[in-house]
Design an enzyme around this catalytic site. Structure first.
Site, PDB file in Angstrom:
ATOM      1  N   HIS A 204       9.462   5.693   2.778  1.00  0.00           N
ATOM      2  CA  HIS A 204      10.258   6.753   2.164  1.00  0.00           C
ATOM      3  C   HIS A 204       9.433   7.573   1.178  1.00  0.00           C
ATOM      4  CE1 HIS A 204      13.559   8.940   0.464  1.00  0.00           C
ATOM      5  NE2 HIS A 204      13.432   8.391  -0.724  1.00  0.00           N
ATOM      6  N   SER A 205       9.578   8.909   1.231  1.00  0.00           N
ATOM      7  CA  SER A 205       8.998   9.811   0.240  1.00  0.00           C
ATOM      8  C   SER A 205       7.482   9.591   0.089  1.00  0.00           C
ATOM      9  CB  SER A 205       9.732   9.643  -1.091  1.00  0.00           C
ATOM     10  OG  SER A 205       9.329  10.607  -2.035  1.00  0.00           O
ATOM     11  N   TYR A 206       7.031   9.200  -1.099  1.00  0.00           N
ATOM     12  CA  TYR A 206       5.588   9.009  -1.320  1.00  0.00           C
ATOM     13  C   TYR A 206       5.054   7.843  -0.488  1.00  0.00           C
ATOM     14  CZ  TYR A 206       1.236   9.621  -3.891  1.00  0.00           C
ATOM     15  OH  TYR A 206      -0.077   9.893  -4.228  1.00  0.00           O
ATOM     16  N   GLY A 208       5.468   7.580   2.579  1.00  0.00           N
ATOM     17  CA  GLY A 208       4.920   8.219   3.773  1.00  0.00           C
ATOM     18  C   GLY A 208       3.506   8.701   3.551  1.00  0.00           C
ATOM     19  N   THR A 232      11.135   8.785   5.984  1.00  0.00           N
ATOM     20  CA  THR A 232      12.349   9.415   5.472  1.00  0.00           C
ATOM     21  C   THR A 232      11.989  10.290   4.278  1.00  0.00           C
ATOM     22  OG1 THR A 232      12.848   7.472   4.105  1.00  0.00           O
ATOM     23  CG2 THR A 232      13.873   7.575   6.268  1.00  0.00           C
TER      24      THR A 232
END
Length: 288
Positions: A204-206, A208, A232
């Site tokens: 998720h977010s960072y 990724g 995500t």
């Protein structure tokens, strides 16, 4: 994580001595020996820690909404003779991974726990103030002014804030001083050593961005072991991270990024980045 999901807490670095700063990850008992499937979870940046997606949801909603607990419980379920689908439900996103007769091994990363804060000693405070290229005369005048300012500030702080914070310094955890370093360290010491034929990531977010950096640093290994990646609201950027053509091609085939959008779930969302497909998460709420 330990009580509800029956995960074990593993200290990092693996060879840490008693006196050095340490972090940890969570793992299922079979994470390294499950021959079939391993699920790796990476949260975003900020104040969240291992096992959390969003503190705002934990506070305002419940643990099922803001933590990784539902993912983990579903992943480690043991099925009987019939296949079942494992639905990833963060941001109302579903990603189906076909299962056979065993559950997934699970590893939960802890990428934001990168350092500890310790109180500075008087010697360290003095040393930091002494290190300067300025002429001695000019530095003495400045020190005199600063001491007067500090005296007045301390007098004021004594009444405004009796529990005034001490001056602290950060000591970074060896080989885990950033989310990117942490992901690579866990890959080298755990994920790459696991027996699983298929490794799956949810980032998720960072998280990724940390996964993409892992690919850059360990491209051949990741391609050989990782079957699919669910991103995500990932904040990775293949141009800023200088991602090569071969990685971009692999991401198009093996990754999908569910992004905040008011469009129906799984509707294709346009992107200017030539990497993985982007589809709607079915919600315009972004978890941070």
């Amino acid at each position: 994580m330990q009580k509800e999901c029956h995960l074990k807490k593993v200290t990092l670095p693996v060879d840490a001595i008693e006196s050095e700063p340490k972090s940890f990850i969570f793992m299922s008992e079979d994470a390294l020996i499950n021959p079939d499937k391993l699920l790796v979870l990476i949260h975003g940046n900020g104040v969240v820690r291992a096992g959390q997606w969003a503190r705002r949801l934990i506070i305002n909603e419940d643990l099922d909404s803001g933590t990784q607990i539902p993912y983990i419980k579903r992943a480690i379920e043991v099925t009987l003779n019939l296949p079942f689908h494992f639905f990833f439900c963060l941001l109302h996103v579903c990603m189906c991974l076909s299962c056979k007769t065993e559950g997934y091994g699970v590893i939960v990363l802890n990428p934001n726990e990168n350092y500890i804060e310790v109180e500075k000693t008087k010697a360290q405070i003095q040393l930091s103030s002494d290190i300067s290229d300025e002429p001695a005369e000019k530095r003495e005048r400045k020190d005199k002014v600063q001491k007067e300012i500090k005296k007045r500030r301390d007098f004021y702080e004594k009444y405004r804030n009796p529990q005034k914070e001490k001056e602290t310094m950060q000591i970074y955890i060896r080989d885990n001083g950033s989310p990117e370093e942490h992901a690579i360290y866990v890959w080298d010491h755990f994920i790459s050593q696991s027996a699983a034929e298929n490794v799956f990531f949810v980032a998720h977010s960072y998280g990724g961005l940390a996964f993409v950096e892992l690919m850059i640093q360990r491209e051949a290994e990741v391609k050989n072991r990782v079957t699919a990646v669910a991103l995500t609201d990932s904040v990775h950027n293949v141009w800023h991270q200088e991602v090569g053509k071969t990685i971009r091609e692999w991401m198009r085939e093996n990754c999908c990024n569910w992004v905040s959008s008011s469009e129906p779930l799984d509707t294709s969302v346009e992107s200017m980045l030539p990497d993985c497909p982007r589809v709607s998460a079915g919600t315009s709420v972004c978890l941070q």
